[in-house]
Design a protein around this motif. Structure first.
Motif, PDB file in Angstrom:
ATOM      1  N   GLN A 292       0.801  -1.214   0.000  1.00  0.00           N
ATOM      2  CA  GLN A 292       0.000   0.000   0.000  1.00  0.00           C
ATOM      3  C   GLN A 292       0.835   1.265   0.000  1.00  0.00           C
ATOM      4  OE1 GLN A 292       0.075  -2.337   2.306  1.00  0.00           O
ATOM      5  NE2 GLN A 292      -1.769  -3.539   1.972  1.00  0.00           N
TER       6      GLN A 292
ATOM      7  N   ARG B 228      -5.802  -7.087  -5.177  1.00  0.00           N
ATOM      8  CA  ARG B 228      -5.992  -5.633  -5.094  1.00  0.00           C
ATOM      9  C   ARG B 228      -7.479  -5.273  -5.224  1.00  0.00           C
ATOM     10  NH1 ARG B 228      -1.825  -2.979  -8.794  1.00  0.00           N
ATOM     11  NH2 ARG B 228      -0.438  -3.909  -7.265  1.00  0.00           N
ATOM     12  N   VAL B 229      -8.152  -5.929  -6.180  1.00  0.00           N
ATOM     13  CA  VAL B 229      -9.580  -5.646  -6.365  1.00  0.00           C
ATOM     14  C   VAL B 229     -10.373  -6.092  -5.140  1.00  0.00           C
ATOM     15  CG1 VAL B 229     -11.609  -6.178  -7.753  1.00  0.00           C
ATOM     16  CG2 VAL B 229      -9.426  -5.781  -8.868  1.00  0.00           C
ATOM     17  N   ARG B 232     -10.950  -3.680  -2.344  1.00  0.00           N
ATOM     18  CA  ARG B 232     -11.693  -2.433  -2.547  1.00  0.00           C
ATOM     19  C   ARG B 232     -12.997  -2.419  -1.761  1.00  0.00           C
ATOM     20  NH1 ARG B 232     -11.273  -1.733  -8.892  1.00  0.00           N
ATOM     21  NH2 ARG B 232      -9.015  -1.594  -9.079  1.00  0.00           N
ATOM     22  N   GLU B 233     -13.533  -1.198  -1.624  1.00  0.00           N
ATOM     23  CA  GLU B 233     -14.713  -1.030  -0.764  1.00  0.00           C
ATOM     24  C   GLU B 233     -15.959  -1.688  -1.345  1.00  0.00           C
ATOM     25  OE1 GLU B 233     -14.754   3.128  -0.298  1.00  0.00           O
ATOM     26  OE2 GLU B 233     -13.360   3.109   1.383  1.00  0.00           O
ATOM     27  N   HIS B 234     -16.109  -1.603  -2.697  1.00  0.00           N
ATOM     28  CA  HIS B 234     -17.363  -2.135  -3.228  1.00  0.00           C
ATOM     29  C   HIS B 234     -17.460  -3.646  -3.022  1.00  0.00           C
ATOM     30  CE1 HIS B 234     -14.857  -2.994  -6.809  1.00  0.00           C
ATOM     31  NE2 HIS B 234     -15.756  -3.908  -7.093  1.00  0.00           N
ATOM     32  N   ASN B 256     -13.496  -6.180 -12.941  1.00  0.00           N
ATOM     33  CA  ASN B 256     -12.568  -5.124 -12.547  1.00  0.00           C
ATOM     34  C   ASN B 256     -11.101  -5.504 -12.735  1.00  0.00           C
ATOM     35  OD1 ASN B 256     -13.873  -2.681 -11.467  1.00  0.00           O
ATOM     36  ND2 ASN B 256     -15.010  -4.205 -10.290  1.00  0.00           N
TER      37      ASN B 256
END
Lengths: 300, 342
Positions: A292, B228-229, B232-234, B256
């Motif tokens: 990150q 990484r995907v 994510r928040e969604h 995505n």
């Protein structure tokens, strides 16, 4: 105002961070590091510890399966495969290290000039770099090496000439990120020349990235150098270079597959070892790459 | 109008890149020992004929003029004559390209079929035993020399077990007329489904070998991307709403991850064309690689340099196509690409 300003940055050995990281390696990664060091040592002493002469052909002993006296069997000319693999480590491993050092030097130089040389120089150099990236280095070095006359030296020069754009691209990105860090600004305000800024501050700050890349590069280079020799533009028979060994025993797969198997296995082990070494160094030296954190403003 | 701007910008960059490459190739050609005029005039040429050939090729002019003459010939698609096949290099290369494309495309399909599910599973079970096993095997397969793997696979699967044909593009009993240059299509047209299947079986082993190394790379890149995907928040929202895992993966995660996957494949495409050289020469497929290795064997400089340029053209085109696909698919990419900054 009698106090004099320090004229140079505090000296920290540029090798300290990578070396500390190496010494701190534990567990599986330490095994990988030890194997890698052993491979390099083997490459240096290999030719002196071979149990049999590597060029001593003996048709009566040809294509013998592995046994107690020939651990990896004999090839189509009766030469001991184990001895040849040992001796070949020199060409394959040291050759690859030479190639990586060569193209890293050019890559760092190009990246440094592009970084400090202003927008025009940068644009021109990056266009040339992109041209180099546009052709698979395998194809370009094949053509270049064939044009220079096939030999291990030609193949190595060809790989140096075609290999640097990758290093140049990566390092230019890193150097541009370094250029906006506060300490560089400080150095500029203090009147450090651009050349000195490059040599003393920016390049040393890119070394950790470069060292990570080296390990992976050595693994890849061994594969490509072997491939070039296999295609006949690298080391020529009767050289014991691993790719050349596979090429010469290719036609005898059905009677002596071990003669092609052993050098290929040696290439695989070396490439995997240096690949793994690169991975573990990557995680240790630049945790930001895997996660990150961004490099800008970080403690670098 | 964004598409016109994007294409013209990218084509201009591509042309500059290719000119730089042509300069490099031209430089390489000057390294080659021997007199090109003598070669062009033929073995039994008289001194006058050689002089005429020299004038004809512009070799009596300064190097920089020679380079522009060379560029002019390139623009006309003239890559010179091959001294080994006695035919124009351009012709030989364009005969060979479809075979290489077929091999690489087939490999990409195999790679996706294996790497995509594997990467999804590894990412979902991050840190688990399956993930560890897959990652370790990816590191090991990425270290296997392609040419060696090709030899071993050919020997054991084609030779010992005789499951798949040893080499070549199609069995001898089928006479295939050249229509498109793609063996799978041509064989089906000339010999029906049976011949098409035969050509497919011939392609299977080479493309699988090529897919191993690049599949391992693709797996690693895709795994990182999917992780990484997943962060994510969604995805968190979808999970907390109770979206079933399969729907989550198919509708929220994979769509995505497509963008980065296309970029990776675009980069890999060029490298795969490079590695196809090895695979083709071992499995005797009449593609770019076989053309190159023949040229190496006979020190055929025009053919070598032509192959380098055509490979460069293929790679530049591939990256243009990838950028276009990305821009069409994702308005954010479009905005960034038209924004001017690199």
């Amino acid at each position: 105002m009698t106090q004099t300003l320090p004229t140079s940055a505090p000296t920290v050995s540029r090798w300290r961070r990578p070396l500390t990281a190496l010494a701190q390696i534990r567990g599986m990664d330490r095994v990988v590091a030890i194997v890698a060091v052993c491979l390099v040592i083997l490459a240096v002493i290999g030719p002196y510890i071979t149990p049999h002469d590597i060029l001593d052909a003996n048709i009566a002993q040809a294509s013998k399966a592995p046994d107690a006296s020939h651990w990896m069997g004999t090839d189509e000319q009766g030469r001991d495969v184990f001895s040849r693999v040992l001796a070949g480590a020199r060409y394959s491993i040291l050759g690859s290290i030479g190639v990586v050092i060569g193209f890293s030097l050019i890559g760092v130089l190009v990246a440094a000039i592009a970084t400090v040389g202003g927008p025009v120089v940068d644009e021109v150099l990056m266009r040339i770099t992109d041209a180099g990236l546009a052709v698979p280095s395998m194809v370009l070095s094949l053509a270049l090496s064939a044009a220079m006359g096939p030999s291990l030296n030609s193949a190595m020069i060809a790989m140096i000439v075609t290999g640097w754009p990758y290093t140049a691209r990566l390092l230019r990105t890193i150097m541009r990120e370094t250029m906006v860090l506060p300490f560089v600004e400080g150095a500029l305000i203090m009147g450090v020349t651009r050349r000195r800024l490059m040599i003393k501050h920016v390049i040393p700050n890119s070394l950790d990235v470069l060292i990570v890349k080296w390990a992976g590069d050595i693994g890849n280079t061994i594969l490509v150098l072997g491939a070039l020799s296999f295609l006949g533009v690298g080391a020529q028979p009767p050289s014991a270079e691993w790719g050349a060994m596979i090429a010469s025993s290719q036609a005898y797969m059905s009677t002596a597959w071990w003669a092609a198997f052993a050098p290929g296995m040696a290439i695989t082990i070396t490439a995997v070892t240096f690949g793994l070494l690169g991975e573990s160094l990557q995680v240790r030296l630049n945790p930001e790459v895997s996660g990150q954190f961004t490099r800008v403003g970080g403690k670098s | 109008m964004w598409i016109v701007r994007l294409v013209s910008r990218r084509v201009a960059l591509g042309v500059i890149t290719l000119i730089a490459l042509a300069a490099a190739v031209f430089f390489i050609s000057t390294l080659v020992p021997g007199d090109p005029a003598r070669v062009a005039a033929g073995e039994n040429a008289t001194a006058d004929q050689i002089a005429a050939a020299r004038e004809n090729l512009g070799l009596d002019k300064p190097v920089i003029i020679q380079f522009f003459l060379y560029l002019g010939r390139l623009l006309h698609g003239d890559l010179g004559m091959s001294i080994s096949t006695h035919s124009p290099v351009t012709e030989g290369l364009f005969d060979a390209l479809p075979t290489t494309f077929e091999l690489v495309l087939m490999s990409i399909i195999l790679m996706l079929v294996v790497a995509l599910p594997a990467a999804t599973i590894a990412a979902l079970r991050r840190g688990g035993a399956g993930d560890q096993a897959l990652r370790t095997s990816a590191v090991f397969t990425a270290g296997i020399p392609t040419f060696w793997l090709a030899l071993l696979v050919q020997f054991f699967i084609g030779g010992k077990l005789q499951i798949l044909p040893l080499s070549g593009a199609v069995s001898r009993q089928y006479s295939v007329d050249r229509v498109t240059g793609f063996m799978l299509i041509d064989a089906t047209i000339s010999g029906g489904a049976e011949a098409g299947w035969d050509a497919f079986l011939h392609l299977l082993m080479p493309s699988a070998v090529l897919a191993v190394l690049f599949g391992a790379q693709l797996f690693r890149a895709l795994r990182t991307e999917i992780i990484r995907v997943l962060a994510r928040e969604h995805i968190a929202v979808a999970r907390s709403k109770g979206v079933p895992p399969l729907t989550l993966v198919m509708h929220h995660v994979l769509p995505n991850s497509i963008g980065p996957a296309i970029t990776i494949l675009g980069v890999q495409f060029g490298m795969m064309v490079g590695s196809a050289v090895l695979v083709e020469s071992i499995f005797a497929l009449p593609g770019l690689g076989s053309y190159l290795t023949n040229a190496v064997g006979s020190a055929d400089v025009n053919a070598l340099l032509g192959a380098v340029l055509v490979t460069g053209l293929v790679v530049v085109t591939a990256s243009l196509v990838v950028d276009l696909l990305q821009a069409v698919r994702d308005p954010r990419v479009r905005a960034a690409q038209n924004g001017g900054g690199r």
